[in-house]
Write a protein that holds these residues in place. Sequence first.
Motif, PDB file in Angstrom:
ATOM      1  N   LEU A 278       6.861 -39.204  -9.164  1.00 16.58           N
ATOM      2  CA  LEU A 278       7.239 -38.591 -10.432  1.00 16.58           C
ATOM      3  C   LEU A 278       8.482 -39.300 -10.956  1.00 16.58           C
ATOM      4  N   ILE A 279       8.428 -39.733 -12.213  1.00 18.12           N
ATOM      5  CA  ILE A 279       9.558 -40.399 -12.858  1.00 18.12           C
ATOM      6  C   ILE A 279      10.024 -39.531 -14.022  1.00 18.12           C
ATOM      7  N   ILE A 280      11.252 -39.067 -13.960  1.00 16.15           N
ATOM      8  CA  ILE A 280      11.865 -38.347 -15.073  1.00 16.15           C
ATOM      9  C   ILE A 280      12.843 -39.308 -15.746  1.00 16.15           C
ATOM     10  N   HIS A 281      12.486 -39.756 -16.932  1.00 14.85           N
ATOM     11  CA  HIS A 281      13.278 -40.730 -17.678  1.00 14.85           C
ATOM     12  C   HIS A 281      13.875 -40.022 -18.884  1.00 14.85           C
ATOM     13  N   ASP A 282      15.221 -40.002 -18.973  1.00 20.70           N
ATOM     14  CA  ASP A 282      15.835 -39.154 -19.985  1.00 20.70           C
ATOM     15  C   ASP A 282      17.323 -39.475 -20.102  1.00 20.70           C
ATOM     16  N   ALA A 283      18.009 -38.631 -20.855  1.00 21.09           N
ATOM     17  CA  ALA A 283      19.476 -38.625 -20.914  1.00 21.09           C
ATOM     18  C   ALA A 283      19.949 -37.459 -20.050  1.00 21.09           C
ATOM     19  N   PHE A 284      20.853 -37.714 -19.105  1.00 20.58           N
ATOM     20  CA  PHE A 284      21.237 -36.714 -18.111  1.00 20.58           C
ATOM     21  C   PHE A 284      22.690 -36.300 -18.269  1.00 20.58           C
ATOM     22  N   ILE A 285      22.906 -34.987 -18.231  1.00 22.23           N
ATOM     23  CA  ILE A 285      24.256 -34.434 -18.147  1.00 22.23           C
ATOM     24  C   ILE A 285      24.737 -34.560 -16.696  1.00 22.23           C
ATOM     25  N   LYS A 309      17.440 -29.023 -24.076  1.00 23.70           N
ATOM     26  CA  LYS A 309      18.785 -29.581 -23.994  1.00 23.70           C
ATOM     27  C   LYS A 309      18.714 -30.731 -23.000  1.00 23.70           C
ATOM     28  N   CYS A 310      19.810 -31.430 -22.776  1.00 31.34           N
ATOM     29  CA  CYS A 310      19.876 -32.418 -21.706  1.00 31.34           C
ATOM     30  C   CYS A 310      20.211 -31.701 -20.399  1.00 31.34           C
ATOM     31  N   TYR A 311      19.467 -32.022 -19.344  1.00 29.51           N
ATOM     32  CA  TYR A 311      19.656 -31.382 -18.051  1.00 29.51           C
ATOM     33  C   TYR A 311      20.340 -32.329 -17.080  1.00 29.51           C
ATOM     34  N   SER A 312      20.864 -31.758 -16.019  1.00 31.31           N
ATOM     35  CA  SER A 312      21.480 -32.545 -14.951  1.00 31.31           C
ATOM     36  C   SER A 312      20.464 -32.808 -13.851  1.00 31.31           C
ATOM     37  N   VAL A 313      20.777 -33.772 -13.000  1.00 31.87           N
ATOM     38  CA  VAL A 313      19.927 -34.027 -11.828  1.00 31.87           C
ATOM     39  C   VAL A 313      19.868 -32.780 -10.963  1.00 31.87           C
ATOM     40  N   ALA A 314      20.989 -32.093 -10.816  1.00 30.95           N
ATOM     41  CA  ALA A 314      21.023 -30.888  -9.986  1.00 30.95           C
ATOM     42  C   ALA A 314      20.084 -29.815 -10.528  1.00 30.95           C
ATOM     43  N   GLU A 315      20.017 -29.671 -11.847  1.00 35.06           N
ATOM     44  CA  GLU A 315      19.110 -28.678 -12.427  1.00 35.06           C
ATOM     45  C   GLU A 315      17.657 -29.035 -12.137  1.00 35.06           C
ATOM     46  N   GLU A 326      10.569 -34.931  -2.620  1.00 32.81           N
ATOM     47  CA  GLU A 326      11.738 -35.625  -2.084  1.00 32.81           C
ATOM     48  C   GLU A 326      12.424 -36.312  -3.266  1.00 32.81           C
ATOM     49  N   ILE A 327      13.631 -35.905  -3.574  1.00 32.07           N
ATOM     50  CA  ILE A 327      14.290 -36.292  -4.817  1.00 32.07           C
ATOM     51  C   ILE A 327      15.199 -37.484  -4.600  1.00 32.07           C
ATOM     52  N   GLY A 328      15.099 -38.466  -5.479  1.00 37.21           N
ATOM     53  CA  GLY A 328      15.962 -39.635  -5.429  1.00 37.21           C
ATOM     54  C   GLY A 328      17.228 -39.418  -6.236  1.00 37.21           C
ATOM     55  N   PHE A 339      16.923 -42.715 -15.106  1.00 33.17           N
ATOM     56  CA  PHE A 339      15.774 -41.992 -14.565  1.00 33.17           C
ATOM     57  C   PHE A 339      16.072 -41.490 -13.158  1.00 33.17           C
ATOM     58  N   VAL A 340      15.309 -40.482 -12.785  1.00 32.62           N
ATOM     59  CA  VAL A 340      15.325 -39.939 -11.432  1.00 32.62           C
ATOM     60  C   VAL A 340      13.889 -39.963 -10.918  1.00 32.62           C
ATOM     61  N   THR A 341      13.715 -40.329  -9.672  1.00 31.44           N
ATOM     62  CA  THR A 341      12.380 -40.318  -9.077  1.00 31.44           C
ATOM     63  C   THR A 341      12.262 -39.176  -8.073  1.00 31.44           C
ATOM     64  N   ALA A 342      11.035 -38.736  -7.870  1.00 30.58           N
ATOM     65  CA  ALA A 342      10.743 -37.728  -6.855  1.00 30.58           C
ATOM     66  C   ALA A 342       9.365 -38.032  -6.263  1.00 30.58           C
ATOM     67  N   ILE A 343       9.277 -37.957  -4.959  1.00 27.16           N
ATOM     68  CA  ILE A 343       8.022 -38.244  -4.252  1.00 27.16           C
ATOM     69  C   ILE A 343       7.382 -36.931  -3.807  1.00 27.16           C
TER      70      ILE A 343
END
Length: 345
Positions: A278-285, A309-315, A326-328, A339-343
């Motif tokens: 999973l690829i989340i590509h965005d603007a991150f707070i 809204k813009c979310y954080s990686v933690a959210e 499994e979160i990158g 971007f953030v990846t997750a397997i």
Amino acid sequence: MNPILTQHPTTDPAIILQLRDRQYAAELIATALLRFDFFSWLQENEGTTEEAAAKYFQCENRPFDVLLTLCRAYGFITGGADGLSLTGMGKEHLVEGSPWYLGPYYTPMRDTPIVRTYLHVLGTGKPGNWRAKDTGADWHDSMREPAFAKEFTGLMNCRGLLLGQKLAESITPFLGERTRLLDIGGGSGIYSATLCAAHPQLSATVFEQAPVDRIARSEVGRHGLEDRISVKTGDMFLDEWPEAEIILLSNVLHDWDIPQVREIIIRAAKSLVPDGLLIIHDAFIDDDKCGPVEIAEYSALLMNITQGKCYSVAEYAGILAPLGFEIGSFNPTISKRGFVTAIKK
């Protein structure tokens, strides 16, 4: 294949994007300053919790969170959920009665259409009318109108080429042997196009509702990628997603509130094969919600016109982890995006 997909710019136009992205930020501060007198109230209620402040001003959590994030990013307030405080700048320049109070400087904004819209959004949690018009639909409903969908998709397409090329370059180490990409809410298909152009092993399906699906088919054809990119028409909340090895959520989740974000990610978990990406590509707070300033400003724009809204990686991690992902870590790309990846395990 269209050669533009494999050509790359030599400069980062971050400031050009930021000028547009920050266009509503001043009005959000004017709303807090002149319509709520928020900073004077906080002076008298030092250490109040975010929840108590939202309740006092009768604001919904999502838009109020955006307001607080912007105030922290600008250096007006400090503190988190357990207690808020004014900074020195906030006390000197934003509290009525201070000899250096700058509220009157914002008076021309007090009754603008955007400020009136912010009052509506903060109080109801519902997005305002597109472009703060007195009549008209919000962004989500407007996207069902062919003329608006074409205009807005073109707007996103010009940005998407730049961001998509950098994403395609940066995602390389994470792809592995995976070949089947599902691009949810993929708009014109520009992200699928840039990824497929950079990675010959990939084929993609762009999942979009009407009438954007027709725009996507036309754009895929313009890029000469019909043999590798298909377009499936459907509502991402109502219709079944195809199975995929990679799911891309590019600038999608920031349009929605947490319940809808969770629903989209649950659907992604069901659609992905084991070990799917999973690829989340965005603007991150930032996780502490103190910045970056540019993204806090962009979040103010999104909060006004969408349900998100813009979310954080933690959210995001708070949703992904219970679903077995499994979160990158966060990977920056260009123009304050990343971007953030997750397997899927």
